[in-house]
Design an enzyme around this catalytic site. Sequence first.
Site, PDB file in Angstrom:
ATOM      1  N   GLY A 173       0.828  -1.197   0.000  1.00  0.00           N
ATOM      2  CA  GLY A 173       0.000   0.000   0.000  1.00  0.00           C
ATOM      3  C   GLY A 173       0.859   1.241   0.000  1.00  0.00           C
ATOM      4  O   GLY A 173       2.011   1.213  -0.452  1.00  0.00           O
ATOM      5  N   ALA A 212       2.566   6.214   3.530  1.00  0.00           N
ATOM      6  CA  ALA A 212       2.018   6.756   4.783  1.00  0.00           C
ATOM      7  C   ALA A 212       1.434   5.632   5.643  1.00  0.00           C
ATOM      8  O   ALA A 212       1.704   5.558   6.855  1.00  0.00           O
ATOM      9  CB  ALA A 212       0.947   7.798   4.468  1.00  0.00           C
ATOM     10  N   GLU A 255       5.629  -3.384   0.960  1.00  0.00           N
ATOM     11  CA  GLU A 255       5.741  -3.062  -0.470  1.00  0.00           C
ATOM     12  C   GLU A 255       4.979  -1.767  -0.679  1.00  0.00           C
ATOM     13  O   GLU A 255       3.746  -1.766  -0.696  1.00  0.00           O
ATOM     14  CB  GLU A 255       5.123  -4.183  -1.311  1.00  0.00           C
ATOM     15  CG  GLU A 255       5.891  -5.482  -1.300  1.00  0.00           C
ATOM     16  CD  GLU A 255       7.186  -5.423  -2.073  1.00  0.00           C
ATOM     17  OE1 GLU A 255       7.413  -4.428  -2.807  1.00  0.00           O
ATOM     18  OE2 GLU A 255       7.986  -6.344  -1.939  1.00  0.00           O
ATOM     19  N   CYS A 297       2.332   0.398  -8.768  1.00  0.00           N
ATOM     20  CA  CYS A 297       3.426   0.910  -7.921  1.00  0.00           C
ATOM     21  C   CYS A 297       4.664   1.173  -8.763  1.00  0.00           C
ATOM     22  O   CYS A 297       5.358   2.157  -8.568  1.00  0.00           O
ATOM     23  CB  CYS A 297       3.726  -0.079  -6.802  1.00  0.00           C
ATOM     24  SG  CYS A 297       4.117  -1.734  -7.371  1.00  0.00           S
TER      25      CYS A 297
END
Length: 471
Positions: free
Chosen positions: A223, A226, A245, A279
Amino acid sequence: MIDFDAPYRLLIDGELVETAGTLEVVNPATGAVFARCPSAGPAELDAAVAAARRAFPAWRDLSFEERAGYVERIAAALQEHKEPLARLLTLEQGKPLSQSRDEIARASTLSVGMTRIRIEPELIQDDAQRRIELRFRPLGVAGIITPWNAPVNLAAGPLASALYTGNCAIIKPSPFTPLTTLRIGEIIRGIVPPGVVNVLAGGDELGALITAHPGIDKISFTGSVATGKKVMAAAAGTLKRVTLELGGNDAAIVLPDVDVADVAKKLFFAATVNSGQVCMAVKRIYAHEDIYDALCAALAEEARKARVGDGLDPDTTLGPIQNRRQYERVCELKADALGHGKAAEGSAPRGGGYFVAPTVVTGISESDRLVAEEQFGPVFPVLKFRDVEDAIRRANDTRYGLSGSVWSRDIQRAAGIAARLEVGTAWVNQHRHTAADVPFGGAKESGIGRTYSRRGLEAYLEPQVISILKA
Ligand code: NAD
Protein backbone atom coordinates in the site's frame (compact mmCIF):
# COMPACT_ATOMS: atom_id res chain seq x y z
CA MET A 1 -17.87 -24.26 -9.31
CA ILE A 2 -18.51 -21.19 -7.21
CA ASP A 3 -21.84 -19.35 -7.51
CA PHE A 4 -20.84 -15.83 -8.53
CA ASP A 5 -24.41 -14.60 -7.91
CA ALA A 6 -24.46 -15.69 -4.25
CA PRO A 7 -24.08 -13.06 -1.50
CA TYR A 8 -20.49 -12.22 -0.58
CA ARG A 9 -19.25 -13.71 2.69
CA LEU A 10 -16.09 -13.76 4.78
CA LEU A 11 -14.06 -16.95 5.14
CA ILE A 12 -13.34 -17.82 8.78
CA ASP A 13 -12.31 -21.28 9.96
CA GLY A 14 -13.58 -22.89 6.76
CA GLU A 15 -17.04 -21.30 7.14
CA LEU A 16 -18.63 -18.56 5.03
CA VAL A 17 -19.73 -15.82 7.39
CA GLU A 18 -22.01 -12.77 7.14
CA THR A 19 -21.81 -9.67 9.34
CA ALA A 20 -24.35 -7.10 10.50
CA GLY A 21 -22.35 -4.22 9.00
CA THR A 22 -21.60 -4.09 5.27
CA LEU A 23 -19.30 -2.33 2.83
CA GLU A 24 -20.69 -0.74 -0.34
CA VAL A 25 -18.63 -1.38 -3.44
CA VAL A 26 -18.65 1.14 -6.31
CA ASN A 27 -18.10 0.38 -9.99
CA PRO A 28 -15.57 3.10 -10.94
CA ALA A 29 -16.81 3.08 -14.54
CA THR A 30 -20.23 4.37 -13.38
CA GLY A 31 -19.58 5.85 -9.94
CA ALA A 32 -22.54 3.81 -8.61
CA VAL A 33 -22.72 1.18 -5.86
CA PHE A 34 -23.16 -2.24 -7.49
CA ALA A 35 -22.59 -4.66 -4.60
CA ARG A 36 -22.38 -5.00 -0.84
CA CYS A 37 -20.23 -7.34 1.20
CA PRO A 38 -19.65 -8.08 4.89
CA SER A 39 -17.35 -5.88 6.94
CA ALA A 40 -15.32 -7.63 9.64
CA GLY A 41 -14.68 -6.12 13.05
CA PRO A 42 -12.72 -7.21 16.15
CA ALA A 43 -14.93 -10.29 16.80
CA GLU A 44 -14.43 -11.70 13.28
CA LEU A 45 -10.72 -10.95 13.48
CA ASP A 46 -10.38 -12.77 16.82
CA ALA A 47 -12.25 -15.76 15.39
CA ALA A 48 -10.02 -15.84 12.30
CA VAL A 49 -6.83 -15.57 14.36
CA ALA A 50 -7.98 -18.36 16.71
CA ALA A 51 -8.82 -20.57 13.71
CA ALA A 52 -5.49 -19.89 12.03
CA ARG A 53 -3.59 -20.68 15.25
CA ARG A 54 -5.50 -23.96 15.63
CA ALA A 55 -4.75 -24.92 12.04
CA PHE A 56 -1.08 -23.96 12.24
CA PRO A 57 0.58 -27.03 13.88
CA ALA A 58 -0.81 -29.54 11.38
CA TRP A 59 -0.07 -27.24 8.43
CA ARG A 60 3.47 -26.55 9.67
CA ASP A 61 4.12 -30.28 9.97
CA LEU A 62 3.31 -31.02 6.33
CA SER A 63 6.28 -31.26 3.99
CA PHE A 64 7.13 -28.50 1.51
CA GLU A 65 6.01 -30.86 -1.28
CA GLU A 66 2.62 -31.43 0.34
CA ARG A 67 2.05 -27.72 0.83
CA ALA A 68 3.21 -27.04 -2.74
CA GLY A 69 0.47 -29.44 -3.84
CA TYR A 70 -2.18 -27.29 -2.09
CA VAL A 71 -0.80 -24.09 -3.63
CA GLU A 72 -0.84 -25.72 -7.07
CA ARG A 73 -4.49 -26.66 -6.60
CA ILE A 74 -5.34 -23.10 -5.63
CA ALA A 75 -3.48 -21.86 -8.73
CA ALA A 76 -5.36 -24.31 -10.96
CA ALA A 77 -8.70 -23.25 -9.43
CA LEU A 78 -7.89 -19.60 -10.19
CA GLN A 79 -7.37 -20.54 -13.84
CA GLU A 80 -10.57 -22.58 -13.84
CA HIS A 81 -12.57 -19.57 -12.55
CA LYS A 82 -10.60 -17.03 -14.59
CA GLU A 83 -13.52 -15.60 -16.60
CA PRO A 84 -15.96 -14.81 -13.76
CA LEU A 85 -13.10 -13.64 -11.52
CA ALA A 86 -11.75 -11.33 -14.25
CA ARG A 87 -15.18 -9.85 -14.90
CA LEU A 88 -15.70 -9.18 -11.19
CA LEU A 89 -12.24 -7.65 -10.93
CA THR A 90 -13.03 -5.25 -13.78
CA LEU A 91 -16.38 -4.35 -12.21
CA GLU A 92 -14.83 -3.38 -8.89
CA GLN A 93 -11.37 -2.21 -9.97
CA GLY A 94 -12.03 -0.73 -13.42
CA LYS A 95 -9.11 -2.11 -15.46
CA PRO A 96 -9.78 -3.44 -18.99
CA LEU A 97 -11.05 -7.03 -18.96
CA SER A 98 -7.96 -8.28 -20.82
CA GLN A 99 -5.78 -6.87 -18.01
CA SER A 100 -8.02 -8.49 -15.38
CA ARG A 101 -7.59 -11.82 -17.15
CA ASP A 102 -3.83 -11.26 -17.17
CA GLU A 103 -3.92 -10.48 -13.46
CA ILE A 104 -5.71 -13.73 -12.57
CA ALA A 105 -3.43 -15.75 -14.87
CA ARG A 106 -0.35 -14.09 -13.42
CA ALA A 107 -1.50 -14.69 -9.83
CA SER A 108 -1.80 -18.35 -10.72
CA THR A 109 1.61 -18.58 -12.41
CA LEU A 110 3.40 -16.66 -9.66
CA SER A 111 1.85 -18.87 -6.97
CA VAL A 112 3.15 -22.01 -8.65
CA GLY A 113 6.49 -20.30 -9.28
CA MET A 114 6.97 -19.72 -5.55
CA THR A 115 6.64 -23.45 -4.88
CA ARG A 116 9.48 -24.21 -7.31
CA ILE A 117 11.97 -22.52 -4.98
CA ARG A 118 13.77 -24.88 -2.64
CA ILE A 119 14.33 -24.08 1.01
CA GLU A 120 16.87 -26.57 2.40
CA PRO A 121 18.70 -26.53 5.74
CA GLU A 122 22.24 -25.13 5.39
CA LEU A 123 25.20 -26.99 6.82
CA ILE A 124 27.51 -24.40 8.38
CA GLN A 125 30.03 -26.72 10.05
CA ASP A 126 30.42 -30.50 10.29
CA ASP A 127 33.71 -31.74 11.72
CA ALA A 128 34.99 -33.87 14.58
CA GLN A 129 34.04 -31.23 17.13
CA ARG A 130 30.66 -29.78 16.04
CA ARG A 131 27.79 -30.02 13.64
CA ILE A 132 26.06 -26.70 13.03
CA GLU A 133 23.01 -26.47 10.81
CA LEU A 134 20.80 -23.56 9.86
CA ARG A 135 17.13 -24.50 9.59
CA PHE A 136 14.01 -22.48 8.86
CA ARG A 137 10.83 -22.53 10.94
CA PRO A 138 7.53 -21.01 9.82
CA LEU A 139 6.52 -17.93 11.81
CA GLY A 140 2.87 -18.84 12.48
CA VAL A 141 0.05 -16.63 11.23
CA ALA A 142 0.59 -14.05 8.47
CA GLY A 143 -1.68 -11.03 7.97
CA ILE A 144 -1.78 -10.06 4.28
CA ILE A 145 -3.08 -6.53 3.68
CA THR A 146 -3.59 -5.46 0.06
CA PRO A 147 -4.37 -2.24 -1.88
CA TRP A 148 -7.00 -1.61 -4.58
CA ASN A 149 -4.89 -1.43 -7.73
CA ALA A 150 -4.13 -5.13 -8.24
CA PRO A 151 -5.91 -6.95 -5.39
CA VAL A 152 -5.55 -10.48 -6.77
CA ASN A 153 -1.94 -10.31 -7.87
CA LEU A 154 -0.81 -8.57 -4.70
CA ALA A 155 -2.50 -11.16 -2.48
CA ALA A 156 -1.27 -14.15 -4.51
CA GLY A 157 2.50 -13.75 -4.02
CA PRO A 158 2.33 -13.29 -0.23
CA LEU A 159 -0.34 -16.01 0.14
CA ALA A 160 1.60 -18.60 -1.85
CA SER A 161 4.77 -17.67 0.08
CA ALA A 162 3.03 -17.93 3.46
CA LEU A 163 1.33 -21.25 2.69
CA TYR A 164 4.28 -22.93 1.03
CA THR A 165 6.57 -22.09 3.96
CA GLY A 166 4.10 -23.53 6.50
CA ASN A 167 2.26 -20.45 7.74
CA CYS A 168 -1.48 -19.86 7.98
CA ALA A 169 -2.93 -16.63 6.59
CA ILE A 170 -5.53 -13.93 7.08
CA ILE A 171 -6.08 -11.81 3.97
CA LYS A 172 -7.58 -8.32 4.17
CA PRO A 173 -8.32 -6.68 0.81
CA SER A 174 -8.90 -2.94 0.39
CA PRO A 175 -12.44 -1.76 1.21
CA PHE A 176 -12.53 -0.38 -2.37
CA THR A 177 -11.93 -3.80 -3.99
CA PRO A 178 -12.94 -6.62 -1.61
CA LEU A 179 -15.13 -8.75 -3.90
CA THR A 180 -12.73 -10.76 -6.06
CA THR A 181 -10.66 -11.66 -2.99
CA LEU A 182 -13.82 -12.84 -1.17
CA ARG A 183 -14.75 -15.09 -4.12
CA ILE A 184 -11.20 -16.45 -4.14
CA GLY A 185 -11.71 -17.20 -0.43
CA GLU A 186 -14.71 -19.34 -1.39
CA ILE A 187 -12.60 -21.15 -3.98
CA ILE A 188 -9.78 -21.77 -1.49
CA ARG A 189 -12.29 -23.02 1.10
CA GLY A 190 -12.77 -26.18 -0.93
CA ILE A 191 -9.02 -26.81 -1.11
CA VAL A 192 -7.19 -26.16 2.19
CA PRO A 193 -8.12 -27.38 5.71
CA PRO A 194 -10.30 -24.99 7.81
CA GLY A 195 -8.42 -22.06 9.32
CA VAL A 196 -5.36 -22.28 7.06
CA VAL A 197 -6.65 -19.35 4.96
CA ASN A 198 -9.15 -16.78 6.22
CA VAL A 199 -10.45 -13.80 4.23
CA LEU A 200 -11.76 -10.72 6.05
CA ALA A 201 -13.09 -7.72 4.15
CA GLY A 202 -13.16 -4.52 6.17
CA GLY A 203 -12.20 -0.89 6.40
CA ASP A 204 -8.87 0.68 7.20
CA GLU A 205 -9.53 0.20 10.93
CA LEU A 206 -9.52 -3.58 10.38
CA GLY A 207 -6.01 -3.24 8.92
CA ALA A 208 -4.92 -1.40 12.06
CA LEU A 209 -6.40 -4.16 14.25
CA ILE A 210 -4.55 -6.84 12.25
CA THR A 211 -1.19 -5.10 12.58
CA ALA A 212 -1.59 -4.81 16.37
CA HIS A 213 -3.10 -8.27 17.03
CA PRO A 214 -0.93 -10.39 19.37
CA GLY A 215 -1.98 -13.62 17.62
CA ILE A 216 -0.47 -12.54 14.29
CA ASP A 217 3.26 -13.06 13.74
CA LYS A 218 3.93 -11.50 10.37
CA ILE A 219 2.51 -8.70 8.27
CA SER A 220 2.79 -8.53 4.51
CA PHE A 221 1.57 -5.05 3.63
CA THR A 222 1.21 -3.57 0.15
CA GLY A 223 0.00 0.00 0.00
CA SER A 224 1.01 3.61 0.46
CA VAL A 225 4.13 4.88 2.22
CA ALA A 226 2.02 6.76 4.78
CA THR A 227 0.08 3.63 5.80
CA GLY A 228 3.25 1.52 5.66
CA LYS A 229 4.75 3.71 8.37
CA LYS A 230 1.67 3.19 10.55
CA VAL A 231 1.90 -0.56 9.97
CA MET A 232 5.53 -0.63 11.05
CA ALA A 233 4.79 1.41 14.18
CA ALA A 234 1.83 -0.83 15.13
CA ALA A 235 3.80 -4.02 14.44
CA ALA A 236 6.49 -2.86 16.88
CA GLY A 237 4.17 -3.58 19.83
CA THR A 238 4.57 -7.34 19.33
CA LEU A 239 7.73 -7.18 17.18
CA LYS A 240 5.94 -8.73 14.23
CA ARG A 241 8.03 -9.39 11.16
CA VAL A 242 7.02 -7.01 8.36
CA THR A 243 7.36 -6.95 4.61
CA LEU A 244 6.36 -3.54 3.26
CA GLU A 245 5.74 -3.06 -0.47
CA LEU A 246 5.03 0.65 -0.77
CA GLY A 247 4.72 3.39 -3.32
CA GLY A 248 7.14 4.48 -6.01
CA ASN A 249 8.03 7.42 -8.22
CA ASP A 250 9.87 5.50 -10.92
CA ALA A 251 12.08 7.45 -13.33
CA ALA A 252 12.83 6.27 -16.87
CA ILE A 253 16.04 7.79 -18.31
CA VAL A 254 16.06 7.87 -22.12
CA LEU A 255 19.43 8.30 -23.84
CA PRO A 256 19.70 9.98 -27.28
CA ASP A 257 20.54 6.81 -29.25
CA VAL A 258 17.13 5.10 -28.88
CA ASP A 259 14.54 4.27 -31.54
CA VAL A 260 12.14 6.99 -30.42
CA ALA A 261 8.93 5.52 -31.91
CA ASP A 262 9.55 2.11 -30.34
CA VAL A 263 10.55 3.46 -26.92
CA ALA A 264 7.59 5.89 -26.85
CA LYS A 265 5.13 2.98 -27.23
CA LYS A 266 6.79 1.01 -24.45
CA LEU A 267 7.09 3.99 -22.10
CA PHE A 268 3.50 5.04 -22.70
CA PHE A 269 2.28 1.56 -21.80
CA ALA A 270 4.52 1.41 -18.70
CA ALA A 271 3.20 4.82 -17.57
CA THR A 272 -0.51 4.24 -18.23
CA VAL A 273 -1.24 0.51 -17.84
CA ASN A 274 -4.09 0.16 -15.28
CA SER A 275 -4.46 3.93 -15.81
CA GLY A 276 -1.10 4.49 -14.13
CA GLN A 277 -2.27 2.86 -10.90
CA VAL A 278 0.75 0.59 -10.61
CA CYS A 279 3.43 0.91 -7.92
CA MET A 280 6.15 0.40 -10.53
CA ALA A 281 4.57 2.42 -13.33
CA VAL A 282 6.85 4.91 -15.08
CA LYS A 283 6.01 8.12 -13.21
CA ARG A 284 8.71 10.51 -14.53
CA ILE A 285 10.47 10.38 -17.91
CA TYR A 286 13.91 12.01 -18.26
CA ALA A 287 14.62 12.43 -21.98
CA HIS A 288 17.89 13.65 -23.51
CA GLU A 289 17.51 17.06 -25.17
CA ASP A 290 18.41 15.67 -28.63
CA ILE A 291 15.31 13.45 -28.70
CA TYR A 292 13.09 15.38 -26.26
CA ASP A 293 10.74 16.95 -28.80
CA ALA A 294 10.45 13.79 -30.90
CA LEU A 295 9.74 11.63 -27.83
CA CYS A 296 7.13 14.06 -26.48
CA ALA A 297 5.41 14.12 -29.89
CA ALA A 298 5.38 10.31 -30.09
CA LEU A 299 4.02 10.03 -26.52
CA ALA A 300 1.32 12.60 -27.33
CA GLU A 301 0.33 10.52 -30.35
CA GLU A 302 -0.01 7.43 -28.08
CA ALA A 303 -2.19 9.48 -25.71
CA ARG A 304 -4.47 10.49 -28.58
CA LYS A 305 -4.79 6.86 -29.73
CA ALA A 306 -5.74 5.52 -26.27
CA ARG A 307 -9.39 4.60 -25.69
CA VAL A 308 -10.55 5.54 -22.19
CA GLY A 309 -13.77 3.89 -21.04
CA ASP A 310 -15.52 1.10 -19.17
CA GLY A 311 -13.15 -1.84 -18.75
CA LEU A 312 -15.89 -4.24 -19.90
CA ASP A 313 -15.94 -2.56 -23.33
CA PRO A 314 -13.50 -4.59 -25.50
CA ASP A 315 -12.24 -1.40 -27.22
CA THR A 316 -11.12 0.19 -23.95
CA THR A 317 -7.37 0.46 -23.44
CA LEU A 318 -7.51 2.60 -20.25
CA GLY A 319 -10.17 2.10 -17.58
CA PRO A 320 -11.28 4.64 -14.96
CA ILE A 321 -9.36 5.66 -11.85
CA GLN A 322 -10.41 3.19 -9.16
CA ASN A 323 -12.05 5.51 -6.62
CA ARG A 324 -13.29 9.06 -6.22
CA ARG A 325 -10.60 10.10 -3.74
CA GLN A 326 -7.81 9.01 -6.10
CA TYR A 327 -9.62 10.55 -9.09
CA GLU A 328 -9.75 13.90 -7.33
CA ARG A 329 -6.08 13.63 -6.43
CA VAL A 330 -5.02 12.91 -10.01
CA CYS A 331 -7.17 15.81 -11.28
CA GLU A 332 -5.63 18.10 -8.66
CA LEU A 333 -2.04 17.12 -9.60
CA LYS A 334 -2.86 17.62 -13.28
CA ALA A 335 -4.37 21.07 -12.67
CA ASP A 336 -1.38 22.03 -10.53
CA ALA A 337 1.08 20.93 -13.26
CA LEU A 338 -0.85 22.78 -15.96
CA GLY A 339 -0.44 25.96 -13.95
CA HIS A 340 3.20 25.93 -15.15
CA GLY A 341 3.48 23.41 -17.96
CA LYS A 342 1.84 22.31 -21.18
CA ALA A 343 -0.24 19.20 -21.82
CA ALA A 344 -0.89 16.92 -24.74
CA GLU A 345 -3.86 14.80 -23.84
CA GLY A 346 -6.14 12.16 -25.19
CA SER A 347 -9.87 12.13 -24.60
CA ALA A 348 -12.03 10.60 -21.88
CA PRO A 349 -15.78 10.14 -21.37
CA ARG A 350 -17.39 12.83 -19.22
CA GLY A 351 -19.66 12.23 -16.25
CA GLY A 352 -20.48 9.05 -14.38
CA GLY A 353 -17.24 7.17 -14.00
CA TYR A 354 -13.86 8.37 -12.75
CA PHE A 355 -12.27 8.79 -16.18
CA VAL A 356 -9.04 10.69 -16.74
CA ALA A 357 -7.56 11.23 -20.21
CA PRO A 358 -3.92 10.12 -20.58
CA THR A 359 -1.85 13.29 -20.41
CA VAL A 360 1.78 14.02 -21.31
CA VAL A 361 3.01 17.08 -19.41
CA THR A 362 6.02 19.13 -20.53
CA GLY A 363 7.66 22.29 -19.26
CA ILE A 364 7.53 21.48 -15.54
CA SER A 365 10.32 20.71 -13.06
CA GLU A 366 11.12 18.86 -9.85
CA SER A 367 9.48 21.61 -7.81
CA ASP A 368 6.09 20.68 -9.32
CA ARG A 369 3.95 18.20 -7.42
CA LEU A 370 3.39 15.99 -10.49
CA VAL A 371 7.15 15.29 -10.54
CA ALA A 372 7.82 15.21 -6.80
CA GLU A 373 4.83 13.08 -5.72
CA GLU A 374 3.49 9.66 -6.73
CA GLN A 375 0.58 10.54 -9.06
CA PHE A 376 -0.86 7.00 -9.47
CA GLY A 377 -2.76 8.05 -12.59
CA PRO A 378 -2.31 8.34 -16.39
CA VAL A 379 -0.84 11.89 -16.22
CA PHE A 380 2.95 11.99 -16.38
CA PRO A 381 5.77 14.51 -16.87
CA VAL A 382 8.57 14.40 -19.46
CA LEU A 383 11.67 16.29 -18.27
CA LYS A 384 14.69 17.33 -20.33
CA PHE A 385 18.36 16.64 -19.57
CA ARG A 386 21.65 17.35 -21.33
CA ASP A 387 24.17 15.65 -19.06
CA VAL A 388 23.43 12.10 -17.93
CA GLU A 389 25.00 12.80 -14.51
CA ASP A 390 22.30 15.42 -14.04
CA ALA A 391 19.60 12.91 -15.02
CA ILE A 392 20.89 10.35 -12.50
CA ARG A 393 21.02 12.96 -9.74
CA ARG A 394 17.46 14.14 -10.45
CA ALA A 395 16.13 10.57 -10.75
CA ASN A 396 17.62 9.78 -7.32
CA ASP A 397 16.48 13.01 -5.68
CA THR A 398 13.40 11.44 -4.06
CA ARG A 399 12.45 9.57 -0.90
CA TYR A 400 11.04 6.80 -3.10
CA GLY A 401 13.23 3.96 -4.36
CA LEU A 402 11.04 1.26 -5.87
CA SER A 403 12.34 0.86 -9.41
CA GLY A 404 13.53 2.69 -12.49
CA SER A 405 14.79 2.12 -16.01
CA VAL A 406 17.40 3.25 -18.54
CA TRP A 407 16.77 3.14 -22.30
CA SER A 408 19.60 2.98 -24.84
CA ARG A 409 21.01 0.92 -27.71
CA ASP A 410 24.27 0.79 -25.73
CA ILE A 411 23.38 -1.90 -23.19
CA GLN A 412 26.72 -1.70 -21.33
CA ARG A 413 26.41 2.01 -20.79
CA ALA A 414 22.75 1.75 -19.80
CA ALA A 415 23.53 -1.03 -17.29
CA GLY A 416 26.21 1.18 -15.71
CA ILE A 417 23.68 3.99 -15.29
CA ALA A 418 21.02 1.55 -14.02
CA ALA A 419 23.38 0.37 -11.28
CA ARG A 420 23.59 3.94 -9.97
CA LEU A 421 19.82 4.31 -9.51
CA GLU A 422 18.89 4.11 -5.82
CA VAL A 423 16.10 1.58 -6.35
CA GLY A 424 15.19 -2.05 -5.63
CA THR A 425 14.95 -2.89 -9.36
CA ALA A 426 16.68 -1.07 -12.22
CA TRP A 427 15.69 -2.27 -15.68
CA VAL A 428 17.42 -1.70 -19.02
CA ASN A 429 15.23 -1.27 -22.13
CA GLN A 430 12.16 -2.51 -20.24
CA HIS A 431 10.07 -1.50 -17.25
CA ARG A 432 7.93 -3.66 -14.92
CA HIS A 433 9.38 -7.14 -15.49
CA THR A 434 8.93 -9.34 -12.41
CA ALA A 435 9.03 -13.11 -11.86
CA ALA A 436 8.67 -15.61 -9.03
CA ASP A 437 12.42 -16.19 -8.81
CA VAL A 438 13.38 -12.49 -8.94
CA PRO A 439 13.27 -10.50 -5.67
CA PHE A 440 11.07 -7.41 -5.86
CA GLY A 441 10.84 -4.58 -3.34
CA GLY A 442 11.74 -1.03 -2.54
CA ALA A 443 14.82 0.89 -1.45
CA LYS A 444 14.45 4.02 0.73
CA GLU A 445 10.81 4.73 1.67
CA SER A 446 9.43 2.40 -1.01
CA GLY A 447 9.53 -0.51 1.39
CA ILE A 448 11.29 -3.01 3.57
CA GLY A 449 12.11 -6.54 2.49
CA ARG A 450 11.42 -8.32 -0.76
CA THR A 451 8.61 -10.43 -2.21
CA TYR A 452 9.17 -13.35 -4.58
CA SER A 453 12.37 -15.42 -4.79
CA ARG A 454 14.04 -17.26 -1.94
CA ARG A 455 14.49 -13.94 -0.11
CA GLY A 456 10.74 -13.42 -0.25
CA LEU A 457 10.10 -16.90 1.18
CA GLU A 458 12.62 -16.39 3.98
CA ALA A 459 10.54 -13.42 5.13
CA TYR A 460 7.95 -15.99 6.31
CA LEU A 461 10.53 -18.12 8.12
CA GLU A 462 12.56 -17.77 11.29
CA PRO A 463 16.15 -18.98 10.90
CA GLN A 464 17.10 -21.46 13.64
CA VAL A 465 20.61 -22.70 14.36
CA ILE A 466 20.96 -26.29 15.57
CA SER A 467 24.47 -26.57 17.05
CA ILE A 468 25.64 -29.97 18.30
CA LEU A 469 28.85 -30.46 20.30
CA LYS A 470 30.19 -33.86 19.29
CA ALA A 471 33.35 -34.18 21.34
P1 NAD B 1 -3.40 2.33 1.40
O1 NAD B 1 -2.14 2.38 2.13
O2 NAD B 1 -4.39 3.41 1.56
O3 NAD B 1 -4.21 0.99 1.74
C1 NAD B 1 -3.65 -0.31 1.58
C2 NAD B 1 -4.35 -1.27 2.53
O4 NAD B 1 -4.04 -0.91 3.87
C3 NAD B 1 -5.87 -1.30 2.44
O5 NAD B 1 -6.31 -2.62 2.59
C4 NAD B 1 -6.27 -0.46 3.64
O6 NAD B 1 -7.59 -0.76 4.13
C5 NAD B 1 -5.22 -0.85 4.65
N1 NAD B 1 -5.00 0.11 5.75
C6 NAD B 1 -5.34 1.41 5.81
N2 NAD B 1 -4.94 1.96 6.98
C7 NAD B 1 -4.32 0.97 7.66
C8 NAD B 1 -3.65 0.92 8.93
N3 NAD B 1 -3.55 2.00 9.72
N4 NAD B 1 -3.07 -0.24 9.29
C9 NAD B 1 -3.12 -1.33 8.49
N5 NAD B 1 -3.75 -1.34 7.30
C10 NAD B 1 -4.34 -0.20 6.88
O7 NAD B 1 -2.96 2.14 -0.12
P2 NAD B 1 -3.89 2.17 -1.41
O8 NAD B 1 -4.28 3.59 -1.64
O9 NAD B 1 -4.93 1.10 -1.29
O10 NAD B 1 -2.85 1.69 -2.54
C11 NAD B 1 -2.09 2.56 -3.32
C12 NAD B 1 -0.65 2.53 -2.87
O11 NAD B 1 -0.13 1.21 -2.85
C13 NAD B 1 0.26 3.30 -3.80
O12 NAD B 1 1.13 4.12 -3.06
C14 NAD B 1 1.05 2.21 -4.52
O13 NAD B 1 2.27 2.63 -5.03
C15 NAD B 1 1.17 1.19 -3.45
N6 NAD B 1 1.49 -0.13 -4.01
C16 NAD B 1 2.73 -0.69 -3.82
C17 NAD B 1 3.06 -1.91 -4.41
C18 NAD B 1 4.41 -2.56 -4.24
O14 NAD B 1 4.54 -3.75 -4.52
N7 NAD B 1 5.43 -1.86 -3.80
C19 NAD B 1 2.11 -2.56 -5.20
C20 NAD B 1 0.87 -1.95 -5.38
C21 NAD B 1 0.56 -0.74 -4.78
